[in-house]
Design an enzyme around this catalytic site. Structure first.
Site, PDB file in Angstrom:
ATOM      1  N   VAL A   1      39.971  36.654  36.190  1.00  0.00           N
ATOM      2  CA  VAL A   1      41.321  37.445  35.901  1.00  0.00           C
ATOM      3  C   VAL A   1      41.984  36.817  34.701  1.00  0.00           C
ATOM      4  CG1 VAL A   1      43.345  38.335  37.097  1.00  0.00           C
ATOM      5  CG2 VAL A   1      41.266  37.915  38.641  1.00  0.00           C
TER       6      VAL A   1
ATOM      7  N   ASP B   1      39.958  42.142  52.930  1.00  0.00           N
ATOM      8  CA  ASP B   1      39.968  40.653  52.657  1.00  0.00           C
ATOM      9  C   ASP B   1      41.377  40.066  52.469  1.00  0.00           C
ATOM     10  OD1 ASP B   1      38.830  38.267  51.618  1.00  0.00           O
ATOM     11  OD2 ASP B   1      38.489  39.183  49.591  1.00  0.00           O
TER      12      ASP B   1
END
Ligand SMILES: *[C@@H]1O[C@H](CO)[C@@H](O)[C@H](O)[C@H]1NC(C)=O
Ligand SMILES: *[C@@H]1O[C@H](CO)[C@@H](O)[C@H](O)[C@H]1NC(C)=O
Ligand SMILES: *[C@@H]1O[C@H](CO)[C@@H](O)[C@H](O)[C@H]1NC(C)=O
Ligand SMILES: *[C@@H]1O[C@H](CO)[C@@H](O)[C@H](O)[C@H]1NC(C)=O
Ligand SMILES: *[C@@H]1O[C@H](CO)[C@@H](O)[C@H](O)[C@H]1NC(C)=O
Ligand SMILES: *[C@@H]1O[C@H](CO)[C@@H](O)[C@H](O)[C@H]1NC(C)=O
Ligand SMILES: *[C@@H]1O[C@H](CO)[C@@H](O)[C@H](O)[C@H]1NC(C)=O
Ligand SMILES: *[C@@H]1O[C@H](CO)[C@@H](O)[C@H](O)[C@H]1NC(C)=O
Length: 848
Positions: free
Chosen positions: A522, A635
């Site tokens: 990211v 998650d």
């Protein structure tokens, strides 16, 4: 041809002496009409009986009827979507021989025998004109153009986004059974017959509270639904996708729908439905029916010893009768409901008493003829009375909170009832099961059929209802230009599509890395409009991510359509060749683990932690039940909880599980998620459901309390309970043991320095433990968790017998600790050949 037809009709109308006044009015006026105008259903066969349009034809005034020579309703229609936004006589259609007239005295509908069916009030000055504005407002003007009356001040069942609903005003269904009411501090849905609430804006997870001031009005604008204070500030906000125009409608079944119109074509998108669950409607299963929520629709049953009755609800299966206001007797008896069965209005009722026992609750109900049933909550000793009218119950499975109540229905024995009447009726009321089912289905079909047959009046609300996921799928199938070869993919409502070059420029050639995971890396970026974004570069190839462009983009469209204040917004994406990138809003404080687990740096204060917990719970609840299709996150962990310096809390990476699963079965073939946050069902190969996220959330909640990872050692100068655990311990197990001892203070992060009270800690620990029940069905839903955390409902009691798994993991922890392995090392997977799900944050599956 059409011209000939029109002339013929014109001619026919001319021949009818009774309706001579119609001939002049067949033409459609724009914006203004002037007195001594009359209109009748007969004269308007073409164009949906339109006789007036607003200046740009956005809205039209019509005499709407299902067919020629049938009763009409004088309505305002949103022209391109054919949505009725206001009706004069919507509760009482006018016989087709009636006449609508505009005179100096105002507007009226007159029956053929001369009596008035509907009329505007008397005005001090004569009316000079009737005006239909492009906002949809119909106004009566006097000779200096001053408004004397406007339809916006007399809403029926629909509200437009330019319209305000002030405190005390309401929307109402035509039969008057349901109302949406603005109160001094809330917006509520009310079942009028029972005087019982079934929804409140303040209790809806999708709403955000900003202020405590007294309310002034409810309104929607292009970006959301608001309750506004007298000073013009927002008290409650529900953020919604941006659309030019929004329609809010109270449907005749009691549901409140908010639909957006983007200004093109005739399609409306559903943006909000309240209440979310069909089982929360007062008559979801008729009077006394028990409603169970299914993945699609609801199932209805009767309580034990009750059977279906002719009115679509349930009645005692024997010769007695349920109590009503009119058959009150001094010695009623009670029939108990299955344990855990709830009443839809209970969560909005004040207890009639608390501190009593079940027999005092019963006496309260017996003493008042208005009381038709009572509920007693053992855990809080609260007594709830259901007065006036009984609607449907919720089956235990439809709720998700364990704080179950005992419900009792008041019954009148045969001897107490009027003589012959009921005796003759009872055999009729006892049809066989098949007849019952047939009735039930007939009822459902009849209601559906009715809705569809009404579709002429509000086709968009009718057809776009409920199953937007289906609609969406169809929409994509319709957008047939999607292909893997072509880059020309057009899907409506898609997040922005970026070119790879644009993202290189935005991220300064991927210079600033702000995170990474098995899923990809990211980077921080800045778009040309100066807004900051996080750009996720997905590892393709071996990762299993949807390689096919069509599937990828279809999923992106779904993720991009999910909007909630606690979910990070997908701004756009890039799919070029094999490159797959996602562009999200940038959250400047990074993820929760960076604030929570870092020993140096500012401490997250208790209130901040609670805001984060509630925000995450609401975001997950929305994923599970608030959007078109259920999204299981799979998650949930601190790394996927993002914070913003403005106080925002957002969940990231939702929808990724779907993006990864390549098989279309919807089953997860490989384990997803992160060790340390996995629910036991991942190991036992049981079904993965929304409750899997609840378990992970419970673990995260404990970490929020403790400020450290659950599996990290208890060491460095602070110990829990000072005994038993020695240097290390699996924190969830310790939490359980401390809960059993009622010693919550010792569980808190020492850095909080006692700023969290024992009561608050106890509440949150209990919520967390409830989330950790081994059996998924025994865990609360995320809705329930959010409500327990924000104090809307009481916290259930964890069941120690269902938490044995924590002790098993706890002992495993001790062993693994003793074997000398660092507790947070990634060597965990091979311990005794068993995967302990607690050990580290290593990712279980490659792609994340
Ligand atoms: C409308 O009709 C009334 C009564 O028939 C009459 O008094 C009035 O002058 C008429 N107004 C106009 C504008 O024609
Ligand atoms: C006209 O008809 C309606 C119903 O059709 C009736 O209620 C009303 O009393 C009638 N009025 C007169 C003046 O006859
Ligand atoms: C009222 O408004 C109409 C249309 O805007 C205009 O033609 C008319 O002159 C106005 N009359 C007065 C008295 O202002
Ligand atoms: C909508 O209304 C809210 C509350 O009054 C306001 O804060 C917001 O700026 C408005 N949005 C638009 C697009 O007008
Ligand atoms: C509406 O959509 C059509 C195609 O879907 C497009 O050609 C047209 O320009 C759009 N009009 C507006 C006003 O956006
Ligand atoms: C309920 O409380 C009353 C006194 O308030 C007491 O007399 C009665 O025995 C109690 N009943 C039960 C079942 O505990
Ligand atoms: C019975 O309950 C109703 C509804 O709460 C209340 O309005 C009424 O006053 C009560 N009647 C008595 C006799 O207590
Ligand atoms: C209700 O609570 C009391 C004490 O809190 C307990 O002794 C009793 O067993 C409970 N009853 C039921 C039916 O759960």
């Amino acid at each position: 041809m059409a011209l000939v037809l029109r002339h013929t009709l014109h001619f026919l109308v001319l021949l009818l002496p009774l309706f001579h006044h119609l001939t002049a009015a067949v033409q459609v006026s724009t914006e203004f009409l002037y007195p001594n105008f009359t209109a009748s259903s007969i004269g308007y066969i073409e164009k949906d009986n339109v006789f007036l349009t607003s200046r740009s034809s956005t809205f039209s005034a019509i005499l709407s009827s299902d067919s020629p020579q049938s009763p009409f309703i004088f309505s305002i229609l949103h022209t391109s979507t054919s949505t009725v936004v206001w009706s004069a006589n919507f509760a009482s259609p006018a016989p087709y021989t009636s006449v609508l007239s505009l005179s100096a005295a105002g507007l009226s509908i007159t029956l053929s025998n001369g009596s008035l069916l509907w009329f505007t009030p008397r005005f001090p000055r004569p009316i000079a004109a009737l005006c239909l504005l492009d906002s949809g407002n119909l106004i009566l003007l006097d000779d200096v153009n001053k408004s004397m009356w406007q339809s916006f001040e007399h809403p029926t069942d629909t509200l437009l986004s330019s319209q305000r609903l002030p405190v005390g005003a309401s929307l109402s269904t035509p039969n008057g059974d349901y109302r949406l009411l603005v109160t001094a501090d809330d917006v509520v849905l009310l079942w009028v017959l029972g005087d019982q609430q079934y929804w409140r804006l303040s209790a809806d997870l999708r709403s955000m509270k900003y202020l405590d001031d007294p309310a002034s009005y409810m309104a929607a604008n292009e970006s959301g639904l608001f309750l506004i204070s007298e000073a013009g500030r927002a008290l409650y906000v529900v953020k919604l996708p941006r659309t030019n125009l929004k329609f809010m409608k109270l449907e005749s079944d009691g549901r409140f729908h908010l639909m957006g119109y983007s200004g093109n074509g005739s399609s409306l998108t559903e943006e909000l439905v309240a209440p979310i669950s069909a089982c929360d409607l007062p008559l979801s299963c008729g009077a006394l029916g028990v409603c169970t929520l299914l993945s699609r629709g609801v199932a209805c049953n009767c309580p034990t010893s009750f059977a279906g009755s002719a009115d679509g609800g349930c009645s005692p299966a024997d010769s007695s009768a349920r109590a009503t206001l009119s058959n009150c007797a001094t010695e009623p008896s009670y029939r108990s409901l299955e344990s855990g069965v709830e009443y839809f209005a209970n969560k909005f009722l004040k207890p009639a008493s608390s501190g009593g026992n079940v027999s005092s609750c019963r006496s309260l109900c017996t003493a008042n003829c208005s009381c038709l049933a009572f509920f007693y909550k053992n855990s809080s000793t609260s007594c709830f009375l259901v007065n006036n009218q009984l609607g449907s119950f919720l089956s235990p499975r439809s709720q998700g909170v364990f704080d179950s109540s005992e419900g009792y229905i008041k019954i009148m024995a045969q001897s107490q009832l009027d003589s012959g009447r009921s005796r003759n009726l009872i055999p009729i009321l006892l049809p066989s099961i098949t007849v019952l089912l047939a009735l039930l289905f007939a009822g459902i079909y009849w209601r559906r059929g009715k809705r569809i047959s009404r579709s002429r009046k509000s086709p968009k609300f009718a057809t776009l209802k409920l199953w937007t996921s289906k609609t969406r799928d169809r929409g994509f199938a319709g957008a047939g230009s999607i292909s893997d070869e072509s880059d020309e993919i057009s899907i409506p409502d898609l997040p922005t599509r970026f070119t790879y070059e644009e993202l290189i420029a935005a991220t300064n050639n991927f210079r600033t890395k702000i995170g990474s995971g098995g899923f990809g890396e990211v980077f921080k970026g800045d778009l040309p409009d100066k807004s900051s974004v996080a750009v996720k570069r997905i590892k393709t190839g071996t990762s299993g991510i949807q390689g096919k462009k069509k599937e990828f983009i279809t999923e992106i469209a779904v993720i991009g359509s999910i909007h909630h204040v606690n979910l990070v917004r997908l701004r756009g994406f890039c799919a070029e060749g094999r490159r797959r990138l996602l562009v999200y809003d940038y959250m400047d404080r990074g993820s929760l683990d960076q604030s929570l687990f870092v020993p140096s740096g500012p401490v997250l204060e208790w209130q901040e932690r609670m805001d984060i917990a509630v925000g995450v719970a609401r975001g997950l609840a929305y994923l599970h039940s608030g959007c078109d299709r259920k999204v299981i996150h799979c998650d949930v962990k601190p790394e996927n909880i993002l914070l913003h310096s403005s106080g925002g809390v957002k969940i990231s990476d939702f929808g990724m599980a779907k993006l990864m699963s390549t098989d279309q079965s919807g089953l997860f073939t490989t384990m997803r998620g992160t060790r340390g946050y996995l629910a036991p069902e991942w190991l036992t190969n049981s079904a993965i459901s929304d409750k899997t996220d609840v378990y992970s959330f419970g673990l995260v909640l404990l970490e929020i309390i403790r400020g450290r990872r659950n599996w990290s050692m208890v060491a460095e100068g602070w110990s829990i309970g000072g005994t038993a655990f020695g240097e290390m311990g699996y924190y969830p197990m310790i939490a359980l043991e401390m809960h059993e001892k009622g010693r919550y203070l010792e569980l808190a992060d020492p850095r909080l320095e006692g700023k969290a009270t024992e009561e608050e800690l106890g509440r949150v620990v209990r919520v967390a433990l409830c989330c950790l029940h081994e059996e998924p069905a025994m865990r609360p839903t995320m809705d329930g968790v959010a409500a327990m955390l924000d104090g809307t409902i009481e916290v259930g009691q964890p069941r120690p017998e269902a938490l044995g798994v924590l002790r098993v993991y706890g002992r495993g922890f001790l062993c693994s600790g003793e074997s000398g392995k660092g507790s947070s090392s990634s060597s965990s997977s091979s311990y005794s050949g068993l995967s302990y799900p607690y050990i580290s944050s290593q990712e279980v599956s490659g792609p994340r």
